[in-house]
Design an enzyme around this catalytic site. Structure first.
Site, short mmCIF file in Angstrom:
data_model
loop_
_atom_site.label_atom_id
_atom_site.label_comp_id
_atom_site.label_asym_id
_atom_site.label_seq_id
_atom_site.Cartn_x
_atom_site.Cartn_y
_atom_site.Cartn_z
N ASN A 112 -4.52 6.97 1.05
CA ASN A 112 -5.75 7.07 1.62
C ASN A 112 -6.06 6.41 3.09
OD1 ASN A 112 -8.17 8.36 1.64
ND2 ASN A 112 -9.15 6.60 0.73
N TYR B 131 -14.59 6.82 -13.11
CA TYR B 131 -14.29 5.80 -12.30
C TYR B 131 -14.76 4.21 -12.77
CZ TYR B 131 -14.48 2.76 -7.90
OH TYR B 131 -14.69 1.96 -7.13
N ASP C 22 -24.51 9.99 -10.30
CA ASP C 22 -25.52 9.07 -9.42
C ASP C 22 -26.58 8.36 -10.37
OD1 ASP C 22 -24.59 9.39 -7.00
OD2 ASP C 22 -25.85 10.75 -6.37
N SER D 235 -16.72 -3.11 -9.04
CA SER D 235 -17.83 -2.14 -8.25
C SER D 235 -19.08 -2.49 -9.32
CB SER D 235 -17.20 -0.91 -8.45
OG SER D 235 -18.41 0.10 -8.08
N ALA D 236 -20.16 -2.25 -8.32
CA ALA D 236 -21.61 -2.27 -8.78
C ALA D 236 -21.82 -1.01 -9.63
CB ALA D 236 -22.58 -2.18 -7.69
N THR D 237 -20.87 0.18 -9.52
CA THR D 237 -21.14 1.33 -10.18
C THR D 237 -20.99 0.95 -11.80
OG1 THR D 237 -20.46 3.63 -10.28
CG2 THR D 237 -18.74 1.99 -10.42
N ASP E 261 0.89 -1.25 -0.19
CA ASP E 261 0.21 -0.15 -0.07
C ASP E 261 1.05 1.36 0.11
OD1 ASP E 261 -2.11 2.15 0.89
OD2 ASP E 261 -3.08 0.27 1.39
N LYS F 14 -12.92 0.65 -13.75
CA LYS F 14 -13.32 -0.63 -13.06
C LYS F 14 -13.57 -1.64 -14.19
CE LYS F 14 -12.26 0.02 -9.03
NZ LYS F 14 -10.88 -0.78 -8.09
N PHE G 189 -6.85 -4.83 -4.38
CA PHE G 189 -7.94 -3.57 -3.83
C PHE G 189 -7.19 -2.24 -4.03
CE2 PHE G 189 -8.41 -6.69 -0.11
CZ PHE G 189 -9.84 -6.64 -0.52
#
Ligand code: NAD
Ligand code: UFG
Length: 375
Positions: A57, A175, A333, A151-153, A53, A179, A107
């Site tokens: 963050n 973003y 969103d 990600s579900a995004t 890492d 992914k 990750f």
């Protein structure tokens, strides 16, 4: 001793000696929110862990408190290396310094949807180029197994229905695209290796992968020794609500009350981070036992809650009103994003167990410890 003293610079090997027989998992981004909880689950299930890492963050994991907790339950099986996935030499150093790495859980990366609109190239270079660097090094050192944090995004919302893995991919932010493209690169590598193995090409490098598409991870480990404490400013709902409870912000801004949902506010599938951590352990168990694997899996609960429902749950826990006002919808969103996780249940024999009230309570428990007397 400072927390930093637990870090091993790239040039030094081993906080503690790893035992040979245990599978060793390289966890990139392992000091972060989901990574640190996953490391605790991996260690308690007998895996050895190497964290890689750059701490952009996160504080260094484990903190002294966590280290002492682990020394009771998981002695001597964790190593931390400070380095950057954007620097191939840093990654190579980890592989050179480690006797064996059985699998990688990747990750590390950037995750703010709003920030990705402002600085897309930073997102492409960290999330996509960083993933390529990891894959290249894995191939070079014959590490064949990877779990990737997606990600579900990438679905771009579910129009009120549960989303399954075969539904339309339609990212609504840079973003989300990083992914999806990373998933695609891993899939291409898997396919290419499989084809060259079939043609008896001796240079073929196998790559087995599980892509995990998380819905909305929240909460914290029950004893509150770790939780979500980003160093960069957080834009997610839970940390933002915490700031209001803590008095740092006077009110919560709700982005949109005109969505086609139960009360007009956005609906999400919040999943407890410990359920997610256990999902990673189930995925590693499966991956290490399954040759020639490539699977995409949703990890969620299958139940969606609106922003107002989340606020209401927190209000019951803290015993007072959480002030909020309504604002315009936020870029990127969607109205609703809820998982169909039946495939993960079937393949991994895993299911999320914790309810929204537990997620809110555990988040608050961690934050009240972390933020001390302000609460
Ligand atoms: P996090 O920011 O807490 O953890 C990411 C970790 O990666 C941090 O410790 C950070 O220091 C590290 N990192 C960042 N850039 C790095 C780099 N260049 N080199 C090495 N390390 C680097 O985030 P998280 O919530 O734990 O998310 C983990 C992963 O899951 C991310 O890939 C994220 O995109 C994905 N994800 C998160 C969510 C969510 O809501 N939290 C949802 C879906 C997917
Ligand atoms: N929200 C507010 N006010 C805030 C913050 C959020 O109203 O201050 C609303 C959002 O508009 C949305 C809901 O709360 O309706 C959840 O928002 P989050 O920012 O917490 O989560 P997102 O669903 O936007 O995105 C998160 C992660 C992504 C991940 C995605 C997976 O940030 O990294 O979940 O579904 F990809």
């Amino acid at each position: 001793m400072l927390e930093r003293d637990l870090v091993i610079p790239c040039t030094v090997v081993g906080l503690l000696q790893l035992r040979e027989q245990m599978p060793t998992i390289l966890v990139t981004g392992g000091s972060g929110f989901i990574g640190s909880h996953t490391c605790i689950s991996l260690l308690s299930c007998g895996y050895d862990v190497i964290i890689f890492d750059n701490h952009s963050n996160s504080k260094v994991f484990p903190s002294l408190e966590v280290a002492s907790f682990l020394s009771i339950n998981n002695p001597d099986r964790i190593k931390i290396i400070h380095g950057d996935i954007c620097k191939p030499d840093d990654i190579e150093h980890v592989f050179l310094a480690s006797e064996k790495i059985d699998a990688v859980i990747h990750f590390a990366g950037l995750k703010s949807i709003p920030e990705s609109f402002k600085n897309p190239s930073k997102y492409w270079s960290t999330n996509v180029a960083g993933t390529i660097n990891i894959l290249n090094c894995m191939a070079k050192y014959s590490c064949e197994n990877i779990i990737f944090s997606s990600s579900a995004t990438i679905y771009g919302g579910g129009q009120g229905k549960q989303i399954s893995e075969s539904d339309l991919i339609n990212p609504t932010s840079p973003y989300g695209w990083t992914k999806f493209i990373s998933e695609k690169i891993i899939h291409d590598q898997h396919k290419a290796a499989k084809e060259s193995a079939n043609s008896c090409d001796e240079t073929s490098k196998t790559i087995n992968a599980i892509i995990l598409r998380y819905f909305n991870p929240v909460g914290a480990i029950k004893n509150g020794i770790i939780g979500e404490s980003p160093l960069l400013s957080a834009t997610n709902l839970f940390p933002t609500i915490m700031k209001v409870i803590n008095g740092e912000d006077s009110q919560l801004n709700i982005f949109g009350n005109d969505w086609p949902t139960i009360d007009g506010t956005g609906v999400r599938d919040y999943i407890h981070v410990m359920d997610l951590a256990e999902g990673h352990v189930a995925a590693i168990n499966y991956l290490l036992a399954t040759p020639n694997c490539f699977i995409e899996l949703n990890l969620g609960t299958g139940v969606g809650y609106s922003v107002l429902q989340v606020i209401n749950t927190f209000e019951q826990i803290v015993g007072h009103v959480i002030p909020h006002t309504f604002h315009a919808r936020r870029d990127g969103d969607v109205a609703s994003c809820v998982a169909d996780s039946s495939l993960a249940r079937k393949i991994l024999k895993w299911k999320a167990k914790r309810e929204l009230s537990e997620m809110c309570f555990d988040s608050w428990n961690y934050w009240s410890k972390y933020l001390g007397s302000n609460l």
